[in-house]
Design a protein around this motif. Structure first.
Motif, PDB file in Angstrom:
ATOM      1  N   LEU A   9      26.628  34.163  39.279  1.00 39.85           N
ATOM      2  CA  LEU A   9      26.299  35.537  38.882  1.00 39.85           C
ATOM      3  C   LEU A   9      26.599  36.522  40.006  1.00 39.85           C
ATOM      4  O   LEU A   9      27.133  37.613  39.768  1.00 39.85           O
ATOM      5  CB  LEU A   9      24.813  35.629  38.535  1.00 39.85           C
ATOM      6  N   ALA A  10      26.275  36.119  41.248  1.00 36.22           N
ATOM      7  CA  ALA A  10      26.509  37.017  42.395  1.00 36.22           C
ATOM      8  C   ALA A  10      28.000  37.308  42.539  1.00 36.22           C
ATOM      9  O   ALA A  10      28.402  38.461  42.776  1.00 36.22           O
ATOM     10  CB  ALA A  10      25.952  36.375  43.665  1.00 36.22           C
ATOM     11  N   ALA A  11      28.835  36.270  42.381  1.00 37.05           N
ATOM     12  CA  ALA A  11      30.287  36.466  42.511  1.00 37.05           C
ATOM     13  C   ALA A  11      30.814  37.358  41.383  1.00 37.05           C
ATOM     14  O   ALA A  11      31.698  38.200  41.601  1.00 37.05           O
ATOM     15  CB  ALA A  11      30.992  35.106  42.490  1.00 37.05           C
ATOM     16  N   VAL A  12      30.267  37.198  40.182  1.00 33.83           N
ATOM     17  CA  VAL A  12      30.692  38.048  39.061  1.00 33.83           C
ATOM     18  C   VAL A  12      30.327  39.506  39.357  1.00 33.83           C
ATOM     19  O   VAL A  12      31.152  40.414  39.163  1.00 33.83           O
ATOM     20  CB  VAL A  12      30.031  37.596  37.732  1.00 33.83           C
ATOM     21  N   ARG A  13      29.108  39.698  39.834  1.00 37.02           N
ATOM     22  CA  ARG A  13      28.663  41.074  40.145  1.00 37.02           C
ATOM     23  C   ARG A  13      29.571  41.709  41.192  1.00 37.02           C
ATOM     24  O   ARG A  13      29.958  42.868  41.083  1.00 37.02           O
ATOM     25  CB  ARG A  13      27.216  41.065  40.648  1.00 37.02           C
ATOM     26  N   GLU A  14      29.921  40.940  42.194  1.00 34.33           N
ATOM     27  CA  GLU A  14      30.811  41.453  43.248  1.00 34.33           C
ATOM     28  C   GLU A  14      32.170  41.843  42.670  1.00 34.33           C
ATOM     29  O   GLU A  14      32.714  42.898  42.968  1.00 34.33           O
ATOM     30  CB  GLU A  14      31.036  40.358  44.303  1.00 34.33           C
ATOM     31  N   SER A  15      32.713  40.964  41.842  1.00 37.95           N
ATOM     32  CA  SER A  15      34.027  41.254  41.242  1.00 37.95           C
ATOM     33  C   SER A  15      33.955  42.488  40.353  1.00 37.95           C
ATOM     34  O   SER A  15      34.859  43.327  40.342  1.00 37.95           O
ATOM     35  CB  SER A  15      34.507  40.059  40.402  1.00 37.95           C
ATOM     36  N   MET A  16      32.861  42.594  39.603  1.00 35.87           N
ATOM     37  CA  MET A  16      32.736  43.724  38.681  1.00 35.87           C
ATOM     38  C   MET A  16      32.654  45.046  39.445  1.00 35.87           C
ATOM     39  O   MET A  16      33.131  46.079  38.977  1.00 35.87           O
ATOM     40  CB  MET A  16      31.479  43.537  37.826  1.00 35.87           C
ATOM     41  N   ALA A  17      32.039  45.008  40.622  1.00 37.50           N
ATOM     42  CA  ALA A  17      31.808  46.241  41.389  1.00 37.50           C
ATOM     43  C   ALA A  17      33.071  46.758  42.075  1.00 37.50           C
ATOM     44  O   ALA A  17      33.134  47.917  42.478  1.00 37.50           O
ATOM     45  CB  ALA A  17      30.719  45.997  42.426  1.00 37.50           C
ATOM     46  N   ARG A  18      34.083  45.929  42.212  1.00 36.79           N
ATOM     47  CA  ARG A  18      35.297  46.363  42.925  1.00 36.79           C
ATOM     48  C   ARG A  18      36.038  47.441  42.126  1.00 36.79           C
ATOM     49  O   ARG A  18      36.018  47.434  40.899  1.00 36.79           O
ATOM     50  CB  ARG A  18      36.233  45.182  43.138  1.00 36.79           C
ATOM     51  N   ARG A  19      36.724  48.309  42.845  1.00 36.90           N
ATOM     52  CA  ARG A  19      37.516  49.348  42.175  1.00 36.90           C
ATOM     53  C   ARG A  19      38.843  48.778  41.681  1.00 36.90           C
ATOM     54  O   ARG A  19      39.355  49.183  40.649  1.00 36.90           O
ATOM     55  CB  ARG A  19      37.782  50.517  43.129  1.00 36.90           C
ATOM     56  N   GLU A  20      39.402  47.861  42.456  1.00 40.79           N
ATOM     57  CA  GLU A  20      40.644  47.195  42.035  1.00 40.79           C
ATOM     58  C   GLU A  20      40.378  45.708  41.983  1.00 40.79           C
ATOM     59  O   GLU A  20      39.625  45.174  42.801  1.00 40.79           O
ATOM     60  CB  GLU A  20      41.775  47.507  43.017  1.00 40.79           C
ATOM     61  N   HIS A  21      41.023  45.048  41.039  1.00 41.14           N
ATOM     62  CA  HIS A  21      40.690  43.644  40.803  1.00 41.14           C
ATOM     63  C   HIS A  21      41.901  42.735  40.990  1.00 41.14           C
ATOM     64  O   HIS A  21      43.027  43.103  40.648  1.00 41.14           O
ATOM     65  CB  HIS A  21      40.129  43.488  39.396  1.00 41.14           C
ATOM     66  N   SER A  22      41.614  41.556  41.520  1.00 44.78           N
ATOM     67  CA  SER A  22      42.654  40.544  41.730  1.00 44.78           C
ATOM     68  C   SER A  22      42.557  39.494  40.616  1.00 44.78           C
ATOM     69  O   SER A  22      41.623  39.507  39.797  1.00 44.78           O
ATOM     70  CB  SER A  22      42.414  39.860  43.075  1.00 44.78           C
ATOM     71  N   LEU A  23      43.516  38.548  40.643  1.00 45.72           N
ATOM     72  CA  LEU A  23      43.450  37.452  39.672  1.00 45.72           C
ATOM     73  C   LEU A  23      42.171  36.636  39.868  1.00 45.72           C
ATOM     74  O   LEU A  23      41.603  36.112  38.912  1.00 45.72           O
ATOM     75  CB  LEU A  23      44.670  36.538  39.820  1.00 45.72           C
ATOM     76  N   GLU A  24      41.734  36.553  41.118  1.00 45.95           N
ATOM     77  CA  GLU A  24      40.488  35.807  41.366  1.00 45.95           C
ATOM     78  C   GLU A  24      39.283  36.540  40.748  1.00 45.95           C
ATOM     79  O   GLU A  24      38.400  35.909  40.157  1.00 45.95           O
ATOM     80  CB  GLU A  24      40.281  35.595  42.863  1.00 45.95           C
ATOM     81  N   ASP A  25      39.275  37.868  40.873  1.00 43.34           N
ATOM     82  CA  ASP A  25      38.203  38.633  40.211  1.00 43.34           C
ATOM     83  C   ASP A  25      38.239  38.376  38.710  1.00 43.34           C
ATOM     84  O   ASP A  25      37.200  38.197  38.068  1.00 43.34           O
ATOM     85  CB  ASP A  25      38.384  40.141  40.461  1.00 43.34           C
ATOM     86  N   PHE A  26      39.460  38.377  38.154  1.00 42.79           N
ATOM     87  CA  PHE A  26      39.607  38.137  36.714  1.00 42.79           C
ATOM     88  C   PHE A  26      38.996  36.788  36.336  1.00 42.79           C
ATOM     89  O   PHE A  26      38.280  36.671  35.328  1.00 42.79           O
ATOM     90  CB  PHE A  26      41.102  38.188  36.351  1.00 42.79           C
ATOM     91  N   ALA A  27      39.262  35.773  37.168  1.00 41.73           N
ATOM     92  CA  ALA A  27      38.698  34.435  36.898  1.00 41.73           C
ATOM     93  C   ALA A  27      37.167  34.498  36.890  1.00 41.73           C
ATOM     94  O   ALA A  27      36.518  33.881  36.037  1.00 41.73           O
ATOM     95  CB  ALA A  27      39.202  33.433  37.934  1.00 41.73           C
ATOM     96  N   HIS A  28      36.584  35.258  37.808  1.00 41.05           N
ATOM     97  CA  HIS A  28      35.121  35.422  37.802  1.00 41.05           C
ATOM     98  C   HIS A  28      34.664  36.115  36.508  1.00 41.05           C
ATOM     99  O   HIS A  28      33.664  35.736  35.911  1.00 41.05           O
ATOM    100  CB  HIS A  28      34.666  36.263  38.998  1.00 41.05           C
ATOM    101  N   LEU A  29      35.426  37.134  36.107  1.00 39.07           N
ATOM    102  CA  LEU A  29      34.994  37.953  34.960  1.00 39.07           C
ATOM    103  C   LEU A  29      35.058  37.214  33.630  1.00 39.07           C
ATOM    104  O   LEU A  29      34.408  37.616  32.664  1.00 39.07           O
ATOM    105  CB  LEU A  29      35.854  39.228  34.885  1.00 39.07           C
ATOM    106  N   ILE A  30      35.874  36.150  33.549  1.00 40.76           N
ATOM    107  CA  ILE A  30      35.931  35.394  32.277  1.00 40.76           C
ATOM    108  C   ILE A  30      35.065  34.127  32.348  1.00 40.76           C
ATOM    109  O   ILE A  30      35.124  33.286  31.444  1.00 40.76           O
ATOM    110  CB  ILE A  30      37.384  35.033  31.883  1.00 40.76           C
TER     111      ILE A  30
END
Ligand code: SF4
Length: 393
Positions: free
Chosen positions: A24-45
């Motif tokens: 959950l913490a990693a998802v929250r971090e990814s969601m808070a970013r202004r720009e997202h990477s493929l790794e953020d995308f992996a967290h978000l799904i």
């Protein structure tokens, strides 16, 4: 470097691992970013992000409003032919399915297009099976040329072609090319495509690049969800889109999110993707790619489509038919039945119903509302239906 080679060098297995085991913490971090990477995308799904679906939807809604405003582009598919030499396990048009087939004449294609124009559409997607005899490059060129003066925007979803053939299509008047990889899992791809030119995974994967080099100004990609694990395919679609945005940057890119639907052959999905998964994926794509168009077809049921309108979808089909002649009844006189790829006598029971016999559809749609009903709904939700956003005249 083509995307085929690029895909080999990407850490896809690691990203899939992230998408399955995120916190959950990693998802929250990814969601808070202004720009997202493929790794953020992996967290978000990830399954963890499913617990944060509400804030994810809100973020996706905000970005979509900011980048696209309150508009929804509408288009319709126009099926030219359901002849096909490929054996795709999941498709009603698959070569061996004993179905009623037809290829519309150019005049019949014009009639179908006129009916769609009368309903309001100005963006048509010409769809066909892959068959060099019935759906040749010359035939497709003739169809596009016949529509050029009537239809402002013509996209194609047909068998992959050479760059040279694509150039003929662009010169004839087509501006968009849609091609789904179906699945990016090579093993599942090989199992799903038992015969025909579509077995060539890499030729298909490089199709958007050939189309771009030939001058198409719109490119559409996607995976057919239900063949392989949806998170794995979504990560590959995201990587593919990222590559195209960097290397084919003059074209406008769209991503479609089709899920398998019932069709002739009765193929059952090999993996599940529930409605909540689809919503989560739409939002994750929106965060990763704020300016990319996201497409939703009539494969999805009305209630889900309505709910997805504000959440990231920017292009919808409406009132679709997935059989050639579906809008006017054109082509009935030339119907024939095939069995295992061979033309056979039309069985008596079918002949006796005469004029009511129509070509077999590719798959069953789930939202059968008319284009007017969809346009009215879009307006009721506070959006403007956009029928036309491009003109090649
Ligand atoms: S998915 Fe396309 S190539 Fe495969 S059988 Fe259907 S129409 Fe033919």
């Amino acid at each position: 470097m083509s995307f085929v080679r690029k895909l080999e060098s990407l850490p896809i297995a690691g990203l899939i691992d992230v998408s399955l085991n995120s916190s959950l913490a990693a998802v929250r971090e990814s969601m808070a970013r202004r720009e997202h990477s493929l790794e953020d995308f992996a967290h978000l799904i990830s399954p963890a992000a499913a617990n944060l679906l509400k804030p994810l939807c809100l973020r996706s809604y905000q970005i979509t409003r900011q980048r696209f405003g309150r508009v929804m582009r509408l288009f319709a598919p126009l099926y030219l032919s359901n002849e096909c030499i490929n054996k795709c396990s999941y498709c009603g048009f698959s070569r061996d399915n004993p179905i009623l087939r037809v290829t519309l004449t150019v005049d019949e294609v014009r009639r179908e297009a006129q009916t769609l124009l009368d309903l309001g559409f100005r963006h048509l997607l010409l769809v066909s099976g892959e068959h060099p005899k019935f759906v040749s490059t010359d035939y497709l060129t003739d169809c596009v040329q016949a529509l050029r003066g009537m239809v402002p925007s013509i996209s194609l979803e047909v068998g992959p072609m050479t760059q040279e053939a694509y150039r003929s299509m662009v010169e004839a008047g087509a501006d968009g090319l849609v091609v789904y990889q179906e699945t990016y899992d090579r093993q599942v791809y090989a199992e799903m495509h038992a015969a025909g030119p579509k077995r060539n995974f890499e030729w298909r994967l490089e199709t958007p690049e050939r189309a771009y080099a030939a001058g198409f100004r719109r490119l559409g990609i996607g995976a057919l969800f239900g063949l392989s694990d949806w998170r794995s395919d979504a990560i590959c679609v995201a990587a593919h889109a990222d590559y195209l945005l960097r290397n084919c940057w003059k074209a406008a890119l769209t991503i479609s999110l089709p899920r398998l639907r019932p069709c002739a052959g009765d193929f059952q999905p090999l993996s599940e993707m529930c409605d909540r998964d689809l919503v989560q994926l739409v939002c994750a794509f929106r965060l990763l790619f704020p300016d990319v168009g996201l497409v939703l077809s009539t494969r999805e049921p009305a209630k889900l489509r309505d709910g997805l309108i504000p959440l990231g979808i920017t292009l919808m089909s409406a009132g679709s038919h997935t059989e050639p002649g579906g809008y006017t009844g054109a082509g009935k006189e030339n119907l024939h039945q095939t069995e295992r790829g061979r033309i056979v006598e039309l069985v008596e029971s079918r002949r006796s119903v005469g004029a009511d016999v129509v070509a077999t559809e590719q798959f069953k749609i789930a939202d059968s509302r008319s284009p007017k009903e969809i346009a009215d709904l879009v307006r009721r939700l506070g959006y403007e239906p956009v029928w036309k956003d491009w003109d090649h005249f």
